[in-house]
Design a protein around this motif. Structure first.
Motif, PDB file in Angstrom:
ATOM      1  N   TYR A 180       0.828  -1.210   0.000  1.00 20.81           N
ATOM      2  CA  TYR A 180       0.000   0.000   0.000  1.00 20.81           C
ATOM      3  C   TYR A 180       0.859   1.256   0.000  1.00 20.81           C
ATOM      4  N   VAL A 181       1.894   1.289   0.831  1.00 22.38           N
ATOM      5  CA  VAL A 181       2.757   2.475   0.881  1.00 22.38           C
ATOM      6  C   VAL A 181       3.430   2.693  -0.470  1.00 22.38           C
ATOM      7  N   ALA A 182       3.882   1.610  -1.095  1.00 24.87           N
ATOM      8  CA  ALA A 182       4.490   1.743  -2.421  1.00 24.87           C
ATOM      9  C   ALA A 182       3.491   2.307  -3.428  1.00 24.87           C
ATOM     10  N   ALA A 183       2.264   1.780  -3.420  1.00 22.97           N
ATOM     11  CA  ALA A 183       1.238   2.280  -4.335  1.00 22.97           C
ATOM     12  C   ALA A 183       0.922   3.745  -4.057  1.00 22.97           C
ATOM     13  N   HIS A 184       0.864   4.092  -2.778  1.00 31.76           N
ATOM     14  CA  HIS A 184       0.581   5.474  -2.373  1.00 31.76           C
ATOM     15  C   HIS A 184       1.623   6.435  -2.934  1.00 31.76           C
ATOM     16  N   GLU A 185       2.897   6.099  -2.734  1.00 32.95           N
ATOM     17  CA  GLU A 185       3.950   7.003  -3.204  1.00 32.95           C
ATOM     18  C   GLU A 185       4.045   7.023  -4.724  1.00 32.95           C
ATOM     19  N   VAL A 186       3.872   5.890  -5.356  1.00 32.55           N
ATOM     20  CA  VAL A 186       3.894   5.849  -6.820  1.00 32.55           C
ATOM     21  C   VAL A 186       2.756   6.688  -7.395  1.00 32.55           C
ATOM     22  N   ALA A 187       1.599   6.668  -6.750  1.00 32.27           N
ATOM     23  CA  ALA A 187       0.462   7.456  -7.242  1.00 32.27           C
ATOM     24  C   ALA A 187       0.774   8.946  -7.267  1.00 32.27           C
ATOM     25  N   HIS A 188       1.710   9.375  -6.428  1.00 25.14           N
ATOM     26  CA  HIS A 188       2.111  10.784  -6.443  1.00 25.14           C
ATOM     27  C   HIS A 188       2.838  11.162  -7.734  1.00 25.14           C
ATOM     28  N   LEU A 189       3.307  10.195  -8.470  1.00 26.14           N
ATOM     29  CA  LEU A 189       3.921  10.496  -9.768  1.00 26.14           C
ATOM     30  C   LEU A 189       2.902  11.114 -10.710  1.00 26.14           C
ATOM     31  N   ALA A 190       1.625  10.786 -10.498  1.00 26.97           N
ATOM     32  CA  ALA A 190       0.556  11.341 -11.326  1.00 26.97           C
ATOM     33  C   ALA A 190      -0.151  12.500 -10.647  1.00 26.97           C
TER      34      ALA A 190
END
Length: 230
Positions: A180-190
């Motif tokens: 979840y944390v990885a998905a959360h931070e990756v989503a900030h790329l968008a």
């Protein structure tokens, strides 16, 4: 702002902290050292903040009583790895081995904390890199590097340059929480914000996220209790 004392049975020392970003007063008890911190918006007078904290005296006492202090890592200590408590034991050979219920660490006992820490950091980097790759592919964006640190205030971050940072202690949490944390931070790329559009991206690439998010809020601080002699 310094420390103040709340009178009661017992007296409680509270660290006051003003924040331009704070929207309300909050109390936090560190799982690392038991420190009580009162954060308040800049506009709130100190006397009002202290009155708020005084009203919470009983709540603070209850949570301080539940605080178990730090856990020095060594042989025979139960250490969470990927959400499962594993007993640290002596190992054979040259490499640290992760079993179903044990973490076998070879070498002199004095080196056990450092070797266990090295193992956890390496495993965290591998897992977080793989998770970041996975969610970046689903998002359709790329990132520009990963760093692993030991941060107290956040589990991860994404810079405007697309660089991801994570706490290595996520390897002690259940795998779903790390993902979840990885998905959360990756989503900030968008979406470099926490707007509804951002949370929609998290939901799209990860799925329902309430359970791991709530786990971090309720149990995440406990991961900072484990000390490796660093």
């Amino acid at each position: 702002m310094g420390e103040r004392v709340l009178k009661g049975d017992p007296d409680i020392t509270v660290t006051l902290r003003k924040s331009a970003r704070a929207r309300r007063m909050t109390l936090r008890i560190s799982q690392l050292d038991g420190r009580v911190t009162l954060t308040m918006p800049n506009r709130v007078p100190e006397r009002e903040a202290l009155a708020f904290a005084q009203e919470k005296h009983g709540w603070i006492c209850k949570h301080l009583a539940a605080w178990e202090g730090t856990v020095p890592v060594g042989l025979d200590v139960a250490l969470p790895v990927e959400g499962v408590l594993r007993t640290v034991v002596g190992g054979q050979g040259r490499a640290v081995q992760l079993g179903d219920d044990a973490l076998a660490v070879p070498g002199p006992e004095a080196r056990v904390p450092a070797r266990a820490l090295g193992f956890l950091k390496a495993r965290a980097r591998d897992r977080l890199a793989a998770a970041s790759d996975h969610y970046a592919a689903l998002l359709g964006r790329s990132y520009n590097g990963i760093s692993i640190r030991d941060t107290r205030s956040r589990w991860g971050s994404c810079s405007s340059a697309g660089k991801l940072m994570y706490s290595w202690r996520l390897i002690m949490a259940p795998p779903a929480v790390l993902d979840y944390v990885a998905a959360h931070e990756v989503a900030h790329l968008a979406q470099m914000n926490h707007s509804p559009a951002f949370w929609a991206e998290v939901s799209r690439i990860y799925g329902p996220y309430d359970a791991p998010r709530n786990w971090l809020r309720s149990d995440g601080n406990a991961l900072h209790r484990y000390r490796f002699g660093d």
